[in-house]
Design a protein around this motif. Structure first.
Motif, PDB file in Angstrom:
ATOM      1  N   LYS A  49       6.196  43.433  40.798  1.00  0.00           N
ATOM      2  CA  LYS A  49       5.320  43.966  39.615  1.00  0.00           C
ATOM      3  C   LYS A  49       6.140  43.423  38.469  1.00  0.00           C
ATOM      4  O   LYS A  49       7.379  43.744  38.691  1.00  0.00           O
ATOM      5  N   TRP A  50       5.336  42.880  37.365  1.00  0.00           N
ATOM      6  CA  TRP A  50       6.177  42.728  36.093  1.00  0.00           C
ATOM      7  C   TRP A  50       5.304  43.213  35.035  1.00  0.00           C
ATOM      8  O   TRP A  50       3.952  43.535  35.108  1.00  0.00           O
ATOM      9  N   TRP A  51       6.010  43.718  33.989  1.00  0.00           N
ATOM     10  CA  TRP A  51       5.428  44.357  32.776  1.00  0.00           C
ATOM     11  C   TRP A  51       5.822  43.831  31.655  1.00  0.00           C
ATOM     12  O   TRP A  51       7.231  43.660  31.277  1.00  0.00           O
ATOM     13  N   THR A  65       0.230  44.776  32.246  1.00  0.00           N
ATOM     14  CA  THR A  65       0.875  44.272  33.415  1.00  0.00           C
ATOM     15  C   THR A  65       0.674  42.800  33.567  1.00  0.00           C
ATOM     16  O   THR A  65      -0.187  41.961  33.211  1.00  0.00           O
ATOM     17  N   THR A  67       0.762  39.089  35.740  1.00  0.00           N
ATOM     18  CA  THR A  67       0.760  38.335  36.970  1.00  0.00           C
ATOM     19  C   THR A  67       1.650  37.116  36.903  1.00  0.00           C
ATOM     20  O   THR A  67       1.405  36.184  36.214  1.00  0.00           O
ATOM     21  N   SER A 137       9.243  37.328  40.997  1.00  0.00           N
ATOM     22  CA  SER A 137       8.726  38.560  41.166  1.00  0.00           C
ATOM     23  C   SER A 137       9.441  39.686  42.063  1.00  0.00           C
ATOM     24  O   SER A 137       9.255  40.848  41.963  1.00  0.00           O
TER      25      SER A 137
END
Length: 234
Positions: A49-51, A65, A67, A137
């Motif tokens: 998960k990336w933000w 958020t 992708t 990721s």
């Protein structure tokens, strides 16, 4: 977005669209990366998960958020017989960049090194830094070093063991591009012993070659990962 700085956070740091930054992260963002309040950066939890986040005083606000599709389509566990000195640092760094999912340092019959807990912490830190740098990721899992024979007894997935000498098929010719998971083992300086190869075969490992040349213990894992990524990522 590729020019934004990236840091790894623990999932527990994300609360109500806010990232609670540790003192070390505050120092890194403000004094090392020279970010100011209101500047944006990318936070990644090492689990996919990336933000996109915006820096505040002691925390950051999640803007959206993200992708990111930078992972290999196959989950690779790399079993590496520990080389001498600090050479394993570079193995961790390069293989993280190449997309490895898990690195299992193993003690073979010809392994001289008995690593300290500090080494394990160092390897995990290197993996985190390399994952950030290569925009992955996931941060690879680095397992605690164990005896090679102890690991092979518990392995059930598709698996290969690289052997420098002998008439074995080349790794690139046996890779199944549709594989979702595989394990590959690379040996120490001087290679695996005959007993280790026999034990590995008995537990389902397929011996493979990485080419006609004898590779160093720190080169073989990188070559293996490159061949697998080339075969599976197309």
């Amino acid at each position: 977005m590729s020019q934004l700085q990236r840091i790894a956070i623990a999932p527990s740091q994300l609360q109500n669209q806010q990232i609670l930054l540790t003192k070390e992260q505050q120092h890194y963002l403000g004094h090392v990366l020279r970010l100011r309040e209101g500047d944006r950066f990318i936070a990644m939890d090492g689990k996919g998960k990336w933000w996109l986040a915006q820096l505040a005083t002691e925390q950051a606000r999640v803007l959206e958020t993200l992708t990111v599709e930078t992972e290999l389509p196959v989950s690779i566990t790399l079993m590496v017989a520990l080389p001498k000195g600090n050479a394993f640092d570079e193995v961790v760094r390069c293989c993280t960049e190449l997309g490895v999912a898990c690195i299992a340092p193993v003690l073979s019959d010809r392994t001289l090194l008995k690593p300290s807990p500090q080494k394990l912490e160092r390897w995990r830190r290197i993996a985190t830094e390399a994952a950030e740098q290569s925009e992955r990721s996931f941060v690879p899992t680095i397992l605690e070093p164990v005896a090679f024979n102890a690991v092979t007894a518990n392995v059930t997935t598709q698996r290969y063991i690289c052997q420098a000498r002998g008439e074995y098929p080349h790794l690139k010719n046996v890779i199944n591009p549709a594989s979702t998971e595989m394990i590959i083992a690379t040996g120490p300086e001087g290679g695996w012993t005959e007993k280790e190869i026999e034990n590995a075969i008995a537990t389902g490992f397929q011996p493979v070659s990485l080419g006609r040349r004898i590779l160093r213990a720190v080169t073989a894992p990188v070559v293996a990962l490159t061949l697998i990524s080339a075969g599976c990522e197309v």
